[in-house]
Design a protein around this motif. Structure first.
Motif, PDB file in Angstrom:
ATOM      1  N   CYS A  75       0.819  -1.222   0.000  1.00  0.00           N
ATOM      2  CA  CYS A  75       0.000   0.000   0.000  1.00  0.00           C
ATOM      3  C   CYS A  75       0.850   1.268   0.000  1.00  0.00           C
ATOM      4  O   CYS A  75       1.714   1.454   0.856  1.00  0.00           O
ATOM      5  CB  CYS A  75      -0.930  -0.011   1.207  1.00  0.00           C
ATOM      6  SG  CYS A  75      -2.077   1.381   1.199  1.00  0.00           S
ATOM      7  N   HIS A 110     -17.995   5.344  -5.015  1.00  0.00           N
ATOM      8  CA  HIS A 110     -17.200   4.201  -4.541  1.00  0.00           C
ATOM      9  C   HIS A 110     -16.378   4.738  -3.357  1.00  0.00           C
ATOM     10  O   HIS A 110     -15.493   5.578  -3.539  1.00  0.00           O
ATOM     11  CB  HIS A 110     -16.313   3.732  -5.697  1.00  0.00           C
ATOM     12  CG  HIS A 110     -15.404   2.596  -5.376  1.00  0.00           C
ATOM     13  ND1 HIS A 110     -14.981   1.700  -6.323  1.00  0.00           N
ATOM     14  CD2 HIS A 110     -14.823   2.198  -4.231  1.00  0.00           C
ATOM     15  CE1 HIS A 110     -14.170   0.808  -5.770  1.00  0.00           C
ATOM     16  NE2 HIS A 110     -14.062   1.100  -4.504  1.00  0.00           N
ATOM     17  N   LYS A 141     -21.510   2.388  -2.969  1.00  0.00           N
ATOM     18  CA  LYS A 141     -20.762   1.114  -2.912  1.00  0.00           C
ATOM     19  C   LYS A 141     -19.597   1.411  -1.977  1.00  0.00           C
ATOM     20  O   LYS A 141     -18.682   2.144  -2.348  1.00  0.00           O
ATOM     21  CB  LYS A 141     -20.283   0.765  -4.321  1.00  0.00           C
ATOM     22  CG  LYS A 141     -19.474  -0.509  -4.415  1.00  0.00           C
ATOM     23  CD  LYS A 141     -19.106  -0.853  -5.860  1.00  0.00           C
ATOM     24  CE  LYS A 141     -17.911  -0.052  -6.330  1.00  0.00           C
ATOM     25  NZ  LYS A 141     -17.464  -0.370  -7.692  1.00  0.00           N
ATOM     26  N   PRO A 175     -17.777  -3.059  -2.247  1.00  0.00           N
ATOM     27  CA  PRO A 175     -16.752  -3.224  -3.273  1.00  0.00           C
ATOM     28  C   PRO A 175     -15.928  -4.482  -2.969  1.00  0.00           C
ATOM     29  O   PRO A 175     -16.072  -5.099  -1.918  1.00  0.00           O
ATOM     30  CB  PRO A 175     -15.908  -1.956  -3.121  1.00  0.00           C
ATOM     31  CG  PRO A 175     -16.062  -1.563  -1.693  1.00  0.00           C
ATOM     32  CD  PRO A 175     -17.426  -2.042  -1.250  1.00  0.00           C
ATOM     33  N   GLY A 176     -15.035  -4.805  -3.892  1.00  0.00           N
ATOM     34  CA  GLY A 176     -14.342  -6.098  -3.765  1.00  0.00           C
ATOM     35  C   GLY A 176     -12.973  -6.050  -3.121  1.00  0.00           C
ATOM     36  O   GLY A 176     -12.282  -7.074  -3.068  1.00  0.00           O
ATOM     37  N   GLY A 178      -9.602  -5.595  -0.546  1.00  0.00           N
ATOM     38  CA  GLY A 178      -9.156  -6.245   0.687  1.00  0.00           C
ATOM     39  C   GLY A 178      -8.957  -7.738   0.547  1.00  0.00           C
ATOM     40  O   GLY A 178      -8.483  -8.391   1.470  1.00  0.00           O
ATOM     41  N   GLU A 180      -6.946  -9.289  -1.633  1.00  0.00           N
ATOM     42  CA  GLU A 180      -5.503  -9.480  -1.912  1.00  0.00           C
ATOM     43  C   GLU A 180      -5.263 -10.894  -2.431  1.00  0.00           C
ATOM     44  O   GLU A 180      -5.755 -11.255  -3.457  1.00  0.00           O
ATOM     45  CB  GLU A 180      -4.655  -9.171  -0.651  1.00  0.00           C
ATOM     46  CG  GLU A 180      -5.143  -7.997   0.208  1.00  0.00           C
ATOM     47  CD  GLU A 180      -5.504  -6.715  -0.513  1.00  0.00           C
ATOM     48  OE1 GLU A 180      -5.393  -6.636  -1.728  1.00  0.00           O
ATOM     49  OE2 GLU A 180      -5.951  -5.762   0.157  1.00  0.00           O
ATOM     50  N   ASN A 215     -18.646  -7.243  -4.918  1.00  0.00           N
ATOM     51  CA  ASN A 215     -17.626  -7.609  -5.900  1.00  0.00           C
ATOM     52  C   ASN A 215     -16.485  -8.330  -5.192  1.00  0.00           C
ATOM     53  O   ASN A 215     -16.424  -8.354  -3.959  1.00  0.00           O
ATOM     54  CB  ASN A 215     -17.079  -6.358  -6.586  1.00  0.00           C
ATOM     55  CG  ASN A 215     -18.130  -5.685  -7.447  1.00  0.00           C
ATOM     56  OD1 ASN A 215     -19.088  -6.321  -7.872  1.00  0.00           O
ATOM     57  ND2 ASN A 215     -17.939  -4.407  -7.698  1.00  0.00           N
ATOM     58  N   LEU A 219      -5.319  -9.288  -5.843  1.00  0.00           N
ATOM     59  CA  LEU A 219      -4.130  -8.455  -6.098  1.00  0.00           C
ATOM     60  C   LEU A 219      -3.001  -9.391  -6.538  1.00  0.00           C
ATOM     61  O   LEU A 219      -2.517 -10.194  -5.737  1.00  0.00           O
ATOM     62  CB  LEU A 219      -3.759  -7.728  -4.804  1.00  0.00           C
ATOM     63  CG  LEU A 219      -2.520  -6.843  -4.849  1.00  0.00           C
ATOM     64  CD1 LEU A 219      -2.724  -5.656  -5.775  1.00  0.00           C
ATOM     65  CD2 LEU A 219      -2.180  -6.342  -3.446  1.00  0.00           C
ATOM     66  N   ILE A 250     -12.674  -8.546 -10.158  1.00  0.00           N
ATOM     67  CA  ILE A 250     -11.734  -7.559 -10.690  1.00  0.00           C
ATOM     68  C   ILE A 250     -10.307  -7.975 -10.340  1.00  0.00           C
ATOM     69  O   ILE A 250      -9.881  -7.850  -9.177  1.00  0.00           O
ATOM     70  CB  ILE A 250     -12.005  -6.156 -10.082  1.00  0.00           C
ATOM     71  CG1 ILE A 250     -13.483  -5.813 -10.192  1.00  0.00           C
ATOM     72  CG2 ILE A 250     -11.135  -5.086 -10.756  1.00  0.00           C
ATOM     73  CD1 ILE A 250     -14.102  -5.357  -8.926  1.00  0.00           C
ATOM     74  N   PHE A 254      -0.582  -5.405  -9.397  1.00  0.00           N
ATOM     75  CA  PHE A 254       0.200  -4.714  -8.381  1.00  0.00           C
ATOM     76  C   PHE A 254       0.978  -3.536  -8.983  1.00  0.00           C
ATOM     77  O   PHE A 254       1.624  -3.668 -10.017  1.00  0.00           O
ATOM     78  CB  PHE A 254       1.174  -5.705  -7.729  1.00  0.00           C
ATOM     79  CG  PHE A 254       2.104  -5.051  -6.745  1.00  0.00           C
ATOM     80  CD1 PHE A 254       1.599  -4.274  -5.710  1.00  0.00           C
ATOM     81  CD2 PHE A 254       3.483  -5.201  -6.852  1.00  0.00           C
ATOM     82  CE1 PHE A 254       2.449  -3.643  -4.808  1.00  0.00           C
ATOM     83  CE2 PHE A 254       4.341  -4.583  -5.957  1.00  0.00           C
ATOM     84  CZ  PHE A 254       3.815  -3.806  -4.937  1.00  0.00           C
ATOM     85  N   HIS A 255       0.885  -2.385  -8.307  1.00  0.00           N
ATOM     86  CA  HIS A 255       1.674  -1.193  -8.683  1.00  0.00           C
ATOM     87  C   HIS A 255       2.682  -0.939  -7.568  1.00  0.00           C
ATOM     88  O   HIS A 255       2.291  -0.579  -6.459  1.00  0.00           O
ATOM     89  CB  HIS A 255       0.774   0.026  -8.815  1.00  0.00           C
ATOM     90  CG  HIS A 255       0.139   0.145 -10.157  1.00  0.00           C
ATOM     91  ND1 HIS A 255       0.565   1.035 -11.108  1.00  0.00           N
ATOM     92  CD2 HIS A 255      -0.881  -0.543 -10.706  1.00  0.00           C
ATOM     93  CE1 HIS A 255      -0.175   0.881 -12.202  1.00  0.00           C
ATOM     94  NE2 HIS A 255      -1.058  -0.060 -11.975  1.00  0.00           N
ATOM     95  N   ALA A 325       0.436   4.916  -5.927  1.00  0.00           N
ATOM     96  CA  ALA A 325       1.358   3.804  -6.178  1.00  0.00           C
ATOM     97  C   ALA A 325       1.916   3.828  -7.597  1.00  0.00           C
ATOM     98  O   ALA A 325       2.402   2.821  -8.099  1.00  0.00           O
ATOM     99  CB  ALA A 325       0.650   2.478  -5.907  1.00  0.00           C
TER     100      ALA A 325
END
Ligand code: V47
Length: 383
Positions: A75, A110, A141, A175-176, A178, A180, A215, A219, A250, A254-255, A325
């Protein structure tokens, strides 16, 4: 061992007959280098479920605070309590952002953020209530499963009660984020302190039982390996079998910039497309797969519409998590640009609301129409 070709041929047979792919099939897809063959299979499933349509919505992001008790390695958004970068949005700022969203014709807000050390649960409930008081038609959302678990802890109530209070305030869906990577080998390394896999799944199970849609994300492209990604997809597929409450999956690339894993390279375009396609093939009970242009880049998102994805997210104003990120994508794309890039990809754009109703616009007003069930929409020629 069977050759790549033989293994893919067997998977293709299963895909054609609508048979479920196994963990081993998923690994075989991961190990194959035939991106075009995998993409073509995913595209057939994508067109079977969603014909030639590609969905988008008009939305805006609000991140009420970036202050967070957790220090997830990936993060770049979070700040410590005493960090000069730390902020908390007050009522005026939140409502002002909602007003701007409304003026721009957004149908969805969102809302996700940090887990602040000192804010009470009431603040997060109020964020929803403040917006709904002035803009009841905006769909909210909000809050990942990780946030929901944290709220339950600080309020000393159950996850169910936490969700009920938020629904009462006007929460529309989850939303989707967390999720990971669920596999413990990875989860404990990159975000060991936050909500466990079991808790993430339990929050979504409870939300679905309360009638909320949600969703799911994954990650990828850091320390995860093929077996971790396939395990992740199968855990989601199992919960979807049980509840049917997921709308969209989704995959999130990773950034690395500004994170504690900055030495890791970004996933390649090839990996982005392969993960998208494998997700479509493994998640046979998810109606939608999203190519989130903010993290994929607009060009890859466009190609992804032929590698399993049928949704491209929205106009997304004020995104912070990826831009902190190192995402080089713009902060916002216009509806005209989204529609153009979808048409260029050979697809037919449909504006949807959060719950996949077709949005009908008349000048500056909009209303949600019928639920988009691709089986009831006139088929269009698929090239
Ligand atoms: O959970 C954080 C991810 C997620 C980084 O539900 C990062 O429609 C890559 O979940 N590099 C939040 N990813 C965003 C999210 C989302 C996005 C778009 C649509 C929806 C939806 C949900 O972003 C986090 C985490 O997995 N993330 N930092 C990073 N450096």
């Amino acid at each position: 061992m069977a050759t790549d070709d033989a293994r893919l041929a067997e998977i293709e047979r299963k895909v054609e007959s609508g048979e479920r792919l196994s963990f081993e099939d998923g690994l075989a897809l991961e190990e194959s280098t035939d991106l075009i063959a995998i993409g073509a299979m995913a595209n057939r499933v994508r067109e079977r479920y969603n014909q030639n349509f590609a969905y988008y919505n008009v939305n805006m992001h609000i991140n009420p605070t970036n202050v967070c008790v957790f220090t997830c390695d990936f993060c770049a958004f979070r700040a410590d309590l005493d960090d000069p970068r730390g902020y908390v949005m007050d009522r005026d700022q939140i409502v002002d952002r909602a007003r701007k969203a409304n003026e721009r014709g957004a149908t969805e807000l969102h809302i996700v953020g940090g887990l602040h050390h000192k804010l009470p649960f009431d603040y997060y409930v109020d964020v929803v209530r403040w917006i709904k008081a002035d803009f009841p038609e905006l769909h909210i959302k909000a809050y990942t499963a990780v946030e929901i678990e944290f709220f339950a802890k600080i309020a000393r109530i159950t996850i169910r009660e936490t969700l009920e209070r938020l629904i009462d305030a006007g929460l529309g869906s989850l939303p989707g984020g967390g999720a990971e990577i669920f596999h413990p080998e990875v989860r404990k390394e990159i975000c060991g302190a936050k909500a466990s896999t079991e808790t993430w799944l339990e929050v979504h199970r409870t939300a679905h039982r309360l009638g909320l849609k949600s969703n799911a994300t994954m990650l990828y492209g850091h320390i995860d390996k093929p077996k971790h990604r396939i395990d992740h997809l199968i855990r989601l597929r199992e919960l979807q079998d049980e509840t049917g409450g997921f709308q969209t999956f989704i995959p999130l690339a990773f950034h690395p910039d500004n994170s504690r894993m900055a030495e890791i390279h970004k996933p390649s375009g090839l990996m982005d497309l392969k993960v998208m396609a494998i997700s479509r093939l493994m998640l046979d009970n998810f109606p939608h797969i999203k190519a989130y242009w903010v993290m994929l880049g607009i060009k890859t998102a466009q190609v992804a519409l032929s590698f399993g994805a049928d949704d491209i997210d929205g106009t997304v104003v004020h995104e912070k998590i990826y831009h902190e990120a190192g995402a080089e994508t713009p902060q916002e794309v216009s509806v005209a640009d989204i529609e153009r890039l979808i048409r260029e990809a050979g697809r037919t754009p449909i504006e949807r609301d959060t719950l996949y109703h077709k949005v009908n616009r008349d000048g500056s007003t909009w209303r949600s129409g019928d639920h988009i069930d691709v089986r009831t929409i006139e088929p269009v020629a698929v090239g």
